[in-house]
Motif scaffolding. Structure first.
Motif, PDB file in Angstrom:
ATOM      1  N   SER A 225      12.162  37.983  23.151  1.00  0.00           N
ATOM      2  CA  SER A 225      12.456  39.317  22.586  1.00  0.00           C
ATOM      3  C   SER A 225      11.558  39.760  21.436  1.00  0.00           C
ATOM      4  CB  SER A 225      13.922  39.430  22.144  1.00  0.00           C
ATOM      5  OG  SER A 225      14.785  39.363  23.244  1.00  0.00           O
ATOM      6  N   LYS A 226      11.345  38.902  20.426  1.00  0.00           N
ATOM      7  CA  LYS A 226      10.512  39.298  19.275  1.00  0.00           C
ATOM      8  C   LYS A 226       9.614  38.121  18.909  1.00  0.00           C
ATOM      9  CE  LYS A 226      12.787  41.660  15.995  1.00  0.00           C
ATOM     10  NZ  LYS A 226      13.892  41.989  15.041  1.00  0.00           N
ATOM     11  N   VAL A 227       8.306  38.298  19.015  1.00  0.00           N
ATOM     12  CA  VAL A 227       7.374  37.192  18.774  1.00  0.00           C
ATOM     13  C   VAL A 227       6.162  37.673  17.997  1.00  0.00           C
ATOM     14  CG1 VAL A 227       8.080  35.908  20.833  1.00  0.00           C
ATOM     15  CG2 VAL A 227       6.229  37.571  21.006  1.00  0.00           C
ATOM     16  N   TYR A 228       5.471  36.721  17.367  1.00  0.00           N
ATOM     17  CA  TYR A 228       4.211  37.056  16.688  1.00  0.00           C
ATOM     18  C   TYR A 228       3.301  35.837  16.680  1.00  0.00           C
ATOM     19  CZ  TYR A 228       5.156  34.429  12.365  1.00  0.00           C
ATOM     20  OH  TYR A 228       5.368  33.429  11.433  1.00  0.00           O
ATOM     21  N   THR A 229       2.032  36.095  16.469  1.00  0.00           N
ATOM     22  CA  THR A 229       1.061  35.022  16.279  1.00  0.00           C
ATOM     23  C   THR A 229       0.155  35.400  15.119  1.00  0.00           C
ATOM     24  OG1 THR A 229      -0.531  33.581  17.394  1.00  0.00           O
ATOM     25  CG2 THR A 229      -0.689  35.929  17.884  1.00  0.00           C
ATOM     26  N   PHE A 230      -0.389  34.402  14.450  1.00  0.00           N
ATOM     27  CA  PHE A 230      -1.214  34.641  13.264  1.00  0.00           C
ATOM     28  C   PHE A 230      -2.243  33.521  13.234  1.00  0.00           C
ATOM     29  CE2 PHE A 230      -0.938  34.993   8.305  1.00  0.00           C
ATOM     30  CZ  PHE A 230      -2.240  35.456   8.271  1.00  0.00           C
ATOM     31  N   GLY A 231      -3.434  33.810  13.743  1.00  0.00           N
ATOM     32  CA  GLY A 231      -4.425  32.750  13.828  1.00  0.00           C
ATOM     33  C   GLY A 231      -5.830  33.272  14.001  1.00  0.00           C
ATOM     34  N   PRO A 232      -6.797  32.369  14.170  1.00  0.00           N
ATOM     35  CA  PRO A 232      -8.203  32.767  14.268  1.00  0.00           C
ATOM     36  C   PRO A 232      -8.517  33.511  15.554  1.00  0.00           C
ATOM     37  CG  PRO A 232      -7.955  30.408  14.631  1.00  0.00           C
ATOM     38  CD  PRO A 232      -6.628  30.915  14.205  1.00  0.00           C
TER      39      PRO A 232
END
Length: 439
Positions: free
Chosen positions: A215-222
């Motif tokens: 339902s609700k996701v995120y990513t934070f990377g290169p």
């Protein structure tokens, strides 16, 4: 050992016998005493250490790494001071042998950038690294507090998400291994994975898969771009904040998420990093960055209205805007100025997409409602000859599909905006750009 940030915080350990380690930032020689300012990088403040001249180590100089222990007192100026019972040099620094920085001297960022390995020793870049870490934590806190689940999307991928061809290919450097693994039906560059592989340009497609279960996701990377761009706003390797939300059906709701995230993160950093922000704003001659973000509600305009404005002010531009085309950087910055130096969402209902334009950097992030119609998506993939490689993406619309939307934001540009940093190369510890991959 005690961090200087703990010593200089609201807790005042007067009379405590402490042990500190750090680097000498300044020295003042008096008749019988020597005052040494030490920083351990934990905060912007320095701790003044008092030692007797007779006890001064011969190799005690600016830039040297030292350790000291003794009681903490308050001097006549009301400042905390460590009276050294013992002061020793761990690592000497002979400035005359090529150390590029001298005490009480201000250097411009172009000069400092030549010494990436020593750049964290400068006050301004040390402040940047602390704020960067605090902002990174604040981003993760925001998504966690709003029930988003962090997804580690792959660095190596078989898709060029944005379709621009600006990708770095990945293959083993060991030619013997490549030839051993190669299959007759595959090219050598497909030997390892049985397909061409690239460094990721975006985690969006992977988030679209996961969001249809979480339902609700995120990513934070290169993230990586293989483009020949050496501007103050581009890097070959940078960090991207990307979020995806299921059951999202309007661009207005997507705008609210983006604006709330930016303001919440900026507010938290402004509250926690006041001293470092002051250092950075002073070094960049800029005080208004945070005010422009927090003090106003972001403007909203349609793509057509934006084009109308730009056409009416065509005399201001080197390149003329064309309806249906993307905006140039000068157009983006003009729209922000036109809106009173306020961030501006400009969007198109036709393609269900938006960009956020901000002072100093122009486009900060882009987002959209994703195509959720199976037939439409199937036709688009056929036209692009991607039906086979992205069949999995098409299948997402076949089994229990829901509408979704999301956005991607360059973290380094976010730092530029908040901190007033002109050049993106000064927002990341070890920048990579065309013809430069030092360290």
């Amino acid at each position: 050992s005690c961090n200087i940030s703990n010593i200089c915080s609201k807790f005042e350990p007067i009379g405590s016998h402490l042990f500190v380690q750090g680097w000498v930032k300044a020295m003042r020689n008096m008749k019988t005493n020597v005052f040494v300012d030490i920083s351990d990088g934990s905060c912007s403040q320095k701790l003044q250490v008092l030692t007797k001249k007779i006890d001064q180590p011969q190799t005690l100089t600016y830039g040297a790494a030292v350790r000291a222990n003794g009681p903490i007192v308050k001097n006549k100026n009301g400042q905390l001071e460590l009276v050294a019972k013992e002061l020793s040099v761990i690592g000497p620094c002979t400035v005359s042998e090529g150390y590029p920085f001298a005490p009480r001297k201000i250097y411009n960022s172009d000069y400092i950038r030549q010494f990436l390995h020593l750049r964290p020793r400068t006050n301004s870049f040390a402040a940047l690294l602390r704020v960067r870490a605090a902002m990174s934590r604040a981003v993760n806190d925001y998504f966690c507090e709003n029930s988003y689940i962090q997804i580690h999307t792959p660095i190596i991928t078989s898709n060029d998400c944005e379709g621009a061809g600006e990708v770095f290919r990945v293959r083993p450097d060991n030619e013997l291994l490549v030839r051993e693994m190669a299959k007759k039906e595959n090219m050598l560059e497909e030997a390892y994975f049985d397909t061409k592989a690239f460094l990721t340009v975006s985690g969006q497609l992977h988030l679209e898969a996961v969001v249809r279960g979480l339902s609700k996701v995120y990513t934070f990377g290169p993230t990586f771009r293989a483009e020949n761009s050496r501007t103050r706003l581009h890097l070959a390797e940078f960090y991207m904040i990307e979020a995806e939300k299921a059951f999202l059906v309007s661009l207005e709701d997507l705008m609210k998420i983006i604006e709330d995230m930016i303001k919440t993160v900026t507010n938290k950093v402004a509250d926690k990093c006041a001293a470092d922000l002051q250092t950075l704003h002073s070094s960049n001659n800029n005080e208004g960055s945070i005010i422009s973000i927090l003090g106003k509600q972001f403007e909203v305009m349609t793509y057509d209205k934006a084009i109308d404005i730009l056409e009416k002010h065509s005399e201001n531009f080197v390149s003329q805007v064309k309806r249906g085309n993307s905006l140039a950087k000068e157009h983006e910055l003009f729209l922000v100025k036109y809106a009173g130096d306020c961030p501006v969402f400009f969007y198109s209902i036709k393609v269900s997409a938006l960009d956020l334009l901000t002072p100093r950097v122009g486009e900060l992030c882009g987002g959209s409602l994703r195509e959720d119609d199976f037939s439409n998506l199937e036709n688009k993939l056929k036209k692009l000859d991607l039906q086979e490689s992205l069949n999995w993406y098409l299948e997402l619309r076949k089994y229990g599909n829901v509408p979704s939307g999301g956005f991607g934001m360059g973290f380094e540009r976010f730092l530029q905006l908040v901190l007033g940093i002109p050049n993106i190369k000064d927002t990341i510890p070890f920048p990579r750009w065309p013809h430069n991959c030092k360290l």
